[in-house]
Design a protein around this motif. Structure first.
Motif, PDB file in Angstrom:
ATOM      1  N   GLU A 125      36.754 -31.136   2.825  1.00  0.00           N
ATOM      2  CA  GLU A 125      35.770 -31.996   3.444  1.00  0.00           C
ATOM      3  C   GLU A 125      34.346 -31.519   3.531  1.00  0.00           C
ATOM      4  O   GLU A 125      33.380 -32.127   3.244  1.00  0.00           O
ATOM      5  CB  GLU A 125      36.007 -32.123   5.092  1.00  0.00           C
ATOM      6  CG  GLU A 125      37.329 -32.956   5.157  1.00  0.00           C
ATOM      7  CD  GLU A 125      37.362 -34.192   4.744  1.00  0.00           C
ATOM      8  OE1 GLU A 125      35.966 -35.018   4.639  1.00  0.00           O
ATOM      9  OE2 GLU A 125      38.404 -34.903   4.348  1.00  0.00           O
ATOM     10  N   LEU A 126      33.985 -30.156   3.488  1.00  0.00           N
ATOM     11  CA  LEU A 126      32.542 -29.637   3.407  1.00  0.00           C
ATOM     12  C   LEU A 126      32.095 -29.867   2.043  1.00  0.00           C
ATOM     13  O   LEU A 126      31.059 -30.243   1.824  1.00  0.00           O
ATOM     14  CB  LEU A 126      32.727 -28.093   3.831  1.00  0.00           C
ATOM     15  CG  LEU A 126      32.742 -27.669   5.268  1.00  0.00           C
ATOM     16  CD1 LEU A 126      32.647 -26.237   5.513  1.00  0.00           C
ATOM     17  CD2 LEU A 126      31.473 -28.421   5.940  1.00  0.00           C
ATOM     18  N   THR A 127      33.019 -29.690   0.877  1.00  0.00           N
ATOM     19  CA  THR A 127      32.797 -29.836  -0.345  1.00  0.00           C
ATOM     20  C   THR A 127      32.532 -31.273  -0.836  1.00  0.00           C
ATOM     21  O   THR A 127      31.501 -31.337  -1.316  1.00  0.00           O
ATOM     22  CB  THR A 127      33.777 -29.141  -1.547  1.00  0.00           C
ATOM     23  OG1 THR A 127      34.079 -27.841  -0.906  1.00  0.00           O
ATOM     24  CG2 THR A 127      33.415 -29.438  -2.848  1.00  0.00           C
ATOM     25  N   ARG A 128      33.323 -31.951  -0.212  1.00  0.00           N
ATOM     26  CA  ARG A 128      32.891 -33.420  -0.341  1.00  0.00           C
ATOM     27  C   ARG A 128      31.645 -34.036   0.361  1.00  0.00           C
ATOM     28  O   ARG A 128      30.839 -34.877  -0.402  1.00  0.00           O
ATOM     29  CB  ARG A 128      34.092 -34.171   0.259  1.00  0.00           C
ATOM     30  CG  ARG A 128      35.317 -34.357  -0.602  1.00  0.00           C
ATOM     31  CD  ARG A 128      36.290 -35.130  -0.056  1.00  0.00           C
ATOM     32  NE  ARG A 128      37.560 -35.124  -0.825  1.00  0.00           N
ATOM     33  CZ  ARG A 128      38.669 -35.539  -0.435  1.00  0.00           C
ATOM     34  NH1 ARG A 128      38.976 -36.510   0.846  1.00  0.00           N
ATOM     35  NH2 ARG A 128      39.846 -35.603  -0.983  1.00  0.00           N
ATOM     36  N   ALA A 129      31.285 -33.295   1.355  1.00  0.00           N
ATOM     37  CA  ALA A 129      29.973 -33.742   2.027  1.00  0.00           C
ATOM     38  C   ALA A 129      28.852 -33.196   1.139  1.00  0.00           C
ATOM     39  O   ALA A 129      27.804 -33.912   1.030  1.00  0.00           O
ATOM     40  CB  ALA A 129      29.804 -33.300   3.535  1.00  0.00           C
TER      41      ALA A 129
ATOM     42  N   ALA B  16      25.785 -35.486  -0.592  1.00  0.00           N
ATOM     43  CA  ALA B  16      24.349 -35.258  -0.110  1.00  0.00           C
ATOM     44  C   ALA B  16      23.433 -35.246  -1.291  1.00  0.00           C
ATOM     45  O   ALA B  16      23.573 -35.075  -2.159  1.00  0.00           O
ATOM     46  CB  ALA B  16      24.399 -33.934   0.532  1.00  0.00           C
ATOM     47  N   ASN B  17      22.256 -36.105  -1.003  1.00  0.00           N
ATOM     48  CA  ASN B  17      21.157 -35.998  -1.809  1.00  0.00           C
ATOM     49  C   ASN B  17      20.397 -34.694  -2.042  1.00  0.00           C
ATOM     50  O   ASN B  17      19.996 -34.548  -3.223  1.00  0.00           O
ATOM     51  CB  ASN B  17      20.273 -37.091  -1.151  1.00  0.00           C
ATOM     52  CG  ASN B  17      20.661 -38.486  -1.364  1.00  0.00           C
ATOM     53  OD1 ASN B  17      21.463 -38.768  -2.256  1.00  0.00           O
ATOM     54  ND2 ASN B  17      20.218 -39.449  -0.457  1.00  0.00           N
TER      55      ASN B  17
ATOM     56  N   ALA C  43      21.735 -24.039  10.893  1.00  0.00           N
ATOM     57  CA  ALA C  43      21.129 -24.152  12.161  1.00  0.00           C
ATOM     58  C   ALA C  43      21.951 -24.518  13.475  1.00  0.00           C
ATOM     59  O   ALA C  43      21.893 -24.047  14.476  1.00  0.00           O
ATOM     60  CB  ALA C  43      19.833 -25.034  12.084  1.00  0.00           C
ATOM     61  N   ALA C  44      22.987 -25.493  12.972  1.00  0.00           N
ATOM     62  CA  ALA C  44      23.923 -25.856  14.101  1.00  0.00           C
ATOM     63  C   ALA C  44      24.749 -24.780  14.370  1.00  0.00           C
ATOM     64  O   ALA C  44      25.083 -24.464  15.567  1.00  0.00           O
ATOM     65  CB  ALA C  44      24.834 -27.115  13.609  1.00  0.00           C
ATOM     66  N   LEU C  45      25.149 -23.996  13.425  1.00  0.00           N
ATOM     67  CA  LEU C  45      26.229 -22.624  13.482  1.00  0.00           C
ATOM     68  C   LEU C  45      25.436 -21.699  14.511  1.00  0.00           C
ATOM     69  O   LEU C  45      25.933 -21.150  15.411  1.00  0.00           O
ATOM     70  CB  LEU C  45      26.620 -22.179  12.224  1.00  0.00           C
ATOM     71  CG  LEU C  45      27.657 -21.127  12.122  1.00  0.00           C
ATOM     72  CD1 LEU C  45      28.746 -21.564  13.008  1.00  0.00           C
ATOM     73  CD2 LEU C  45      27.711 -20.534  10.878  1.00  0.00           C
ATOM     74  N   THR C  46      24.130 -21.377  14.194  1.00  0.00           N
ATOM     75  CA  THR C  46      23.338 -20.483  14.990  1.00  0.00           C
ATOM     76  C   THR C  46      23.217 -20.742  16.120  1.00  0.00           C
ATOM     77  O   THR C  46      23.302 -20.076  17.251  1.00  0.00           O
ATOM     78  CB  THR C  46      21.813 -20.271  14.395  1.00  0.00           C
ATOM     79  OG1 THR C  46      22.146 -19.831  12.935  1.00  0.00           O
ATOM     80  CG2 THR C  46      21.182 -19.075  14.835  1.00  0.00           C
ATOM     81  N   LEU C  47      22.851 -22.085  16.447  1.00  0.00           N
ATOM     82  CA  LEU C  47      22.631 -22.447  18.005  1.00  0.00           C
ATOM     83  C   LEU C  47      23.804 -22.580  18.764  1.00  0.00           C
ATOM     84  O   LEU C  47      23.962 -22.056  19.834  1.00  0.00           O
ATOM     85  CB  LEU C  47      22.102 -24.085  17.818  1.00  0.00           C
ATOM     86  CG  LEU C  47      21.910 -24.832  19.008  1.00  0.00           C
ATOM     87  CD1 LEU C  47      20.975 -24.039  20.093  1.00  0.00           C
ATOM     88  CD2 LEU C  47      21.407 -26.318  19.026  1.00  0.00           C
ATOM     89  N   ASN C  48      25.077 -23.189  18.012  1.00  0.00           N
ATOM     90  CA  ASN C  48      26.358 -23.080  18.520  1.00  0.00           C
ATOM     91  C   ASN C  48      26.692 -21.417  19.067  1.00  0.00           C
ATOM     92  O   ASN C  48      27.137 -21.374  20.155  1.00  0.00           O
ATOM     93  CB  ASN C  48      27.254 -23.681  17.685  1.00  0.00           C
ATOM     94  CG  ASN C  48      28.517 -23.636  18.435  1.00  0.00           C
ATOM     95  OD1 ASN C  48      28.728 -23.858  19.584  1.00  0.00           O
ATOM     96  ND2 ASN C  48      29.797 -23.424  17.653  1.00  0.00           N
TER      97      ASN C  48
ATOM     98  N   LEU D 283      21.443 -29.924   3.624  1.00  0.00           N
ATOM     99  CA  LEU D 283      22.388 -30.027   4.438  1.00  0.00           C
ATOM    100  C   LEU D 283      23.167 -28.605   4.763  1.00  0.00           C
ATOM    101  O   LEU D 283      23.374 -28.363   6.006  1.00  0.00           O
ATOM    102  CB  LEU D 283      23.452 -30.933   3.610  1.00  0.00           C
ATOM    103  CG  LEU D 283      24.959 -31.071   4.504  1.00  0.00           C
ATOM    104  CD1 LEU D 283      24.624 -31.697   5.489  1.00  0.00           C
ATOM    105  CD2 LEU D 283      25.800 -31.696   3.444  1.00  0.00           C
ATOM    106  N   ILE D 284      23.018 -27.759   3.978  1.00  0.00           N
ATOM    107  CA  ILE D 284      23.443 -26.489   4.378  1.00  0.00           C
ATOM    108  C   ILE D 284      22.518 -25.714   5.331  1.00  0.00           C
ATOM    109  O   ILE D 284      23.141 -25.167   6.248  1.00  0.00           O
ATOM    110  CB  ILE D 284      23.681 -25.622   2.962  1.00  0.00           C
ATOM    111  CG1 ILE D 284      24.518 -25.990   2.159  1.00  0.00           C
ATOM    112  CG2 ILE D 284      23.630 -23.816   3.254  1.00  0.00           C
ATOM    113  CD1 ILE D 284      24.678 -25.346   0.857  1.00  0.00           C
ATOM    114  N   ASN D 285      21.059 -26.095   5.113  1.00  0.00           N
ATOM    115  CA  ASN D 285      20.249 -25.451   6.192  1.00  0.00           C
ATOM    116  C   ASN D 285      20.517 -26.016   7.860  1.00  0.00           C
ATOM    117  O   ASN D 285      20.524 -25.239   8.594  1.00  0.00           O
ATOM    118  CB  ASN D 285      18.835 -25.668   5.836  1.00  0.00           C
ATOM    119  CG  ASN D 285      18.409 -24.866   4.690  1.00  0.00           C
ATOM    120  OD1 ASN D 285      18.985 -23.867   4.434  1.00  0.00           O
ATOM    121  ND2 ASN D 285      17.376 -25.224   3.826  1.00  0.00           N
TER     122      ASN D 285
END
Length: 129
Positions: free
Chosen positions: A23-27, A31-32, A43-48, A37-39
């Motif tokens: 699913e991550l690979t497909r996303a 992505a344009n 950021a979400a991972l760091t905040l979490n 998207l990786i950034n």
């Protein structure tokens, strides 16, 4: 008319880790701007991770339910309620000995099990209006 299986559908028996990777690979492929998207994911991972650490600190500092019950029952009866023992002889060959704190905790559990939690619940027995 025969139905075709969607090409994007993943097999049901696929391991969670493999499913997530696909699913991550497909996303990323859709992505344009994959780097943005990786950034955002980073950021979400760091905040979490930060919020998880903060919540762990709060839970570690919070008193346990047993300690709160012990304090309140001791205050109400003016004694060390872990030294007040009650032995049940309900089953003669298997007596059960409980402390006053354990009895209060069991009663509280029963109150919450039977309570209508869709309404306001207070510990004082009054209605929360």
């Amino acid at each position: 008319m025969t139905s075709r299986k969607n090409v994007n559908t993943l097999p049901d028996d696929l391991h969670l880790h493999a499913r997530f990777s696909i699913e991550l690979t497909r996303a990323l492929e859709r992505a344009n701007k994959p780097s943005e998207l990786i950034n955002r994911w980073q950021a979400a991972l760091t905040l979490n991770q930060h919020l998880l650490e903060q919540s762990s600190l709060l839970f570690n500092e919070a008193p346990t339910l047993y300690k709160v019950i012990y304090f309140e029952v001791s205050r109400a009866f003016g004694c060390d309620c872990d030294q007040v023992l009650w032995t049940s002889s309900y089953v003669p060959y298997q007596p059960v000995t409980l402390t006053l704190t354990q009895i209060a905790a069991e009663n509280l559990r029963e109150d919450f099990r039977d309570a209508d939690l869709s309404r306001d619940v207070t510990l004082g027995g009054g209605s929360a209006a």
